[in-house]
Design a protein around this motif. Sequence first.
Motif, PDB file in Angstrom:
ATOM      1  N   PRO A 132       0.715  -1.083   0.059  1.00  0.00           N
ATOM      2  CA  PRO A 132       0.074  -0.078   0.146  1.00  0.00           C
ATOM      3  C   PRO A 132       0.849   1.312   0.026  1.00  0.00           C
ATOM      4  CG  PRO A 132       0.125  -0.921   2.254  1.00  0.00           C
ATOM      5  CD  PRO A 132       0.763  -1.856   1.361  1.00  0.00           C
ATOM      6  N   ASP A 143      -2.647   2.291  11.146  1.00  0.00           N
ATOM      7  CA  ASP A 143      -2.113   1.215  10.164  1.00  0.00           C
ATOM      8  C   ASP A 143      -2.075  -0.029  11.154  1.00  0.00           C
ATOM      9  OD1 ASP A 143      -1.078  -0.977   8.503  1.00  0.00           O
ATOM     10  OD2 ASP A 143       0.258   0.278   7.494  1.00  0.00           O
ATOM     11  N   ARG A 237      -6.119   1.317   8.124  1.00  0.00           N
ATOM     12  CA  ARG A 237      -5.619   0.321   7.078  1.00  0.00           C
ATOM     13  C   ARG A 237      -5.548  -0.926   7.843  1.00  0.00           C
ATOM     14  NH1 ARG A 237      -0.796   3.411   4.296  1.00  0.00           N
ATOM     15  NH2 ARG A 237      -2.133   5.003   2.992  1.00  0.00           N
ATOM     16  N   THR A 239      -5.902  -4.200   5.582  1.00  0.00           N
ATOM     17  CA  THR A 239      -5.527  -5.091   4.394  1.00  0.00           C
ATOM     18  C   THR A 239      -6.317  -6.457   4.785  1.00  0.00           C
ATOM     19  OG1 THR A 239      -3.405  -5.717   5.105  1.00  0.00           O
ATOM     20  CG2 THR A 239      -3.554  -4.132   3.561  1.00  0.00           C
TER      21      THR A 239
END
Length: 247
Positions: A132, A143, A237, A239
């Motif tokens: 990313p 994150d 974030r 993922t």
Amino acid sequence: MSIAHLAPSLAPAQLTPRQTVTPVPTSASTPAAEPSSPTASRIRAVPSGTEARGFVLYVGIDEEKAEADGTELGKIVAQIKALVAQIAPSSETYAAVALAPRGSGGRDVDVVRLALQDPAALAKHRQEEPEPEDRARDGVVIDLSRKRLLLDNESANLTYKEFELLQYLVLREGRTIDRAELINALWSASDDDIPNERTIDVHVRRLRSKLGDYEDIVRTVRGVGYRFDRHADVSVRQTSTPSPDLF
């Protein structure tokens, strides 16, 4: 997603009480297994100068699958802990649950391994996942996969416990978390610096000071506790890598 993380650490007080596991008797017609030699049972490939101090057992099963099997995640953990205590009474166990966004997909056990930062799983994940963008144009980037916080493109120097506190609130976005829950969830009985409901405010204050202009994403609900409020300039974030949480 759930894991049973068995390692030499004191189990937190909120874990399911130990249950009795009845051993299955050996049939008289079945010859007893020959005891293995001490050499054969030792852990292999231990580097020189080190020693094995425990192990991790990754269990991949979500709540719906457990229910379909006629059980619950808490019961599975309790029985595994009881079995370990039966086999080795001097052992200590610790359990955690791996959280992931609903519908994120992937094999349960792989999700658990990523949550527990298993080196082999992380290496495979980095190869398979597109990298990313490292920087956002501005605002806050939380994150969870990489355990880092970016404020206006700059990395915030959070301690491990400060990030865990922020992560706990983020994963429960919109819900007010009282001080007692934060203490029980983020500190175990073996910790030397377990805060009380007053000193937890000090930890939150330190976290807010590092959030700078964005300190209001961690909001105080007077008389109740704290809540994560997502603004338009806040990005979370994750993922496919989940975040571990206490079980």
